[in-house]
Motif scaffolding. Sequence first.
Motif, PDB file in Angstrom:
ATOM      1  N   TYR A 150     -35.179 -65.878  17.703  1.00  0.00           N
ATOM      2  CA  TYR A 150     -35.249 -66.510  19.034  1.00  0.00           C
ATOM      3  C   TYR A 150     -33.724 -67.154  19.238  1.00  0.00           C
ATOM      4  CZ  TYR A 150     -40.249 -66.345  18.552  1.00  0.00           C
ATOM      5  OH  TYR A 150     -41.499 -65.758  18.595  1.00  0.00           O
ATOM      6  N   LEU A 151     -33.100 -67.051  20.402  1.00  0.00           N
ATOM      7  CA  LEU A 151     -31.872 -67.830  20.449  1.00  0.00           C
ATOM      8  C   LEU A 151     -32.532 -69.115  21.195  1.00  0.00           C
ATOM      9  CD1 LEU A 151     -29.814 -64.780  21.501  1.00  0.00           C
ATOM     10  CD2 LEU A 151     -29.432 -65.971  19.319  1.00  0.00           C
TER      11      LEU A 151
ATOM     12  N   GLY B  35     -24.727 -73.080  32.479  1.00  0.00           N
ATOM     13  CA  GLY B  35     -24.764 -71.702  33.135  1.00  0.00           C
ATOM     14  C   GLY B  35     -24.205 -70.543  32.065  1.00  0.00           C
ATOM     15  N   ARG B  36     -22.957 -70.953  31.764  1.00  0.00           N
ATOM     16  CA  ARG B  36     -21.879 -70.192  30.992  1.00  0.00           C
ATOM     17  C   ARG B  36     -22.852 -69.754  29.574  1.00  0.00           C
ATOM     18  NH1 ARG B  36     -15.610 -70.654  30.132  1.00  0.00           N
ATOM     19  NH2 ARG B  36     -15.337 -68.851  29.700  1.00  0.00           N
ATOM     20  N   LEU B  37     -23.571 -70.772  29.067  1.00  0.00           N
ATOM     21  CA  LEU B  37     -24.142 -70.643  27.789  1.00  0.00           C
ATOM     22  C   LEU B  37     -25.436 -69.832  28.064  1.00  0.00           C
ATOM     23  CD1 LEU B  37     -24.503 -71.046  24.815  1.00  0.00           C
ATOM     24  CD2 LEU B  37     -25.805 -73.032  25.294  1.00  0.00           C
ATOM     25  N   ARG B  38     -26.254 -70.114  29.167  1.00  0.00           N
ATOM     26  CA  ARG B  38     -27.435 -69.382  29.397  1.00  0.00           C
ATOM     27  C   ARG B  38     -26.799 -67.994  29.537  1.00  0.00           C
ATOM     28  NH1 ARG B  38     -31.957 -71.870  31.777  1.00  0.00           N
ATOM     29  NH2 ARG B  38     -31.936 -73.983  31.294  1.00  0.00           N
TER      30      ARG B  38
ATOM     31  N   LEU C  90     -26.183 -66.172  26.015  1.00  0.00           N
ATOM     32  CA  LEU C  90     -27.177 -66.026  25.341  1.00  0.00           C
ATOM     33  C   LEU C  90     -28.313 -65.216  25.908  1.00  0.00           C
ATOM     34  CD1 LEU C  90     -28.117 -69.657  24.003  1.00  0.00           C
ATOM     35  CD2 LEU C  90     -26.627 -67.986  22.758  1.00  0.00           C
ATOM     36  N   SER C  91     -28.544 -65.025  27.123  1.00  0.00           N
ATOM     37  CA  SER C  91     -29.337 -63.848  27.831  1.00  0.00           C
ATOM     38  C   SER C  91     -28.853 -62.507  27.572  1.00  0.00           C
ATOM     39  CB  SER C  91     -29.640 -64.136  29.394  1.00  0.00           C
ATOM     40  OG  SER C  91     -30.069 -65.614  29.491  1.00  0.00           O
TER      41      SER C  91
ATOM     42  N   SER D 262     -35.573 -62.847  22.058  1.00  0.00           N
ATOM     43  CA  SER D 262     -35.867 -63.616  23.319  1.00  0.00           C
ATOM     44  C   SER D 262     -34.931 -64.701  22.979  1.00  0.00           C
ATOM     45  CB  SER D 262     -37.243 -63.899  23.335  1.00  0.00           C
ATOM     46  OG  SER D 262     -37.708 -64.866  22.405  1.00  0.00           O
ATOM     47  N   VAL D 263     -34.619 -65.282  24.193  1.00  0.00           N
ATOM     48  CA  VAL D 263     -33.926 -66.690  24.199  1.00  0.00           C
ATOM     49  C   VAL D 263     -34.851 -67.637  25.027  1.00  0.00           C
ATOM     50  CG1 VAL D 263     -32.947 -65.909  26.514  1.00  0.00           C
ATOM     51  CG2 VAL D 263     -31.571 -67.552  25.155  1.00  0.00           C
TER      52      VAL D 263
END
Length: 158
Positions: free
Chosen positions: A108-109, A117-120, A123-124, A142-143
């Motif tokens: 899990y991240l 939004g940049r990190l999302r 990680l996605s 998964s994230v």
Amino acid sequence: MRKKTNGTGLLVVMELGASWPELAATVSTGPLLEQARRVLTQLEGETPAQLCERIASDLDQLFGRGIKLSSVAIACNERTDAAAEAARRKLSGLLLGLMAKQRDGALYLTAPERSSGRLRHALSSLAQGLFQEWSSAGLAVSVEFGHEPAPNSLAAAS
């Protein structure tokens, strides 16, 4: 002679400045007594690459005999630079490779709900790539963007 246990292990990796992963308490699989838990944190002044190398060198000693690593939560901070992303990818690959030996496990991240939004996106994208690479080995990736921590009740009372 002691009976060999077949417990599971949960590893939580905390990047410097990351929030505690809410899901770490709910990832438990199996009886509580058989689940070993370890938390590794990035040290002040330690680069993401150095954290990855330190964890890689300690993997064999994290859990005792008969304990298989079954769940990993990597609590990510807001860094999205090339060094942080490369270290996350490398660390995830090392941990997934270890779990692939048992053909079972989940990575899990994690980041707070209010992540940028940049990190999302970063990680996605990482989770999607890792899932495509490792799903044939029976592994899940998964994230999770959890909830913000509750305000300190002592601070609210003063």
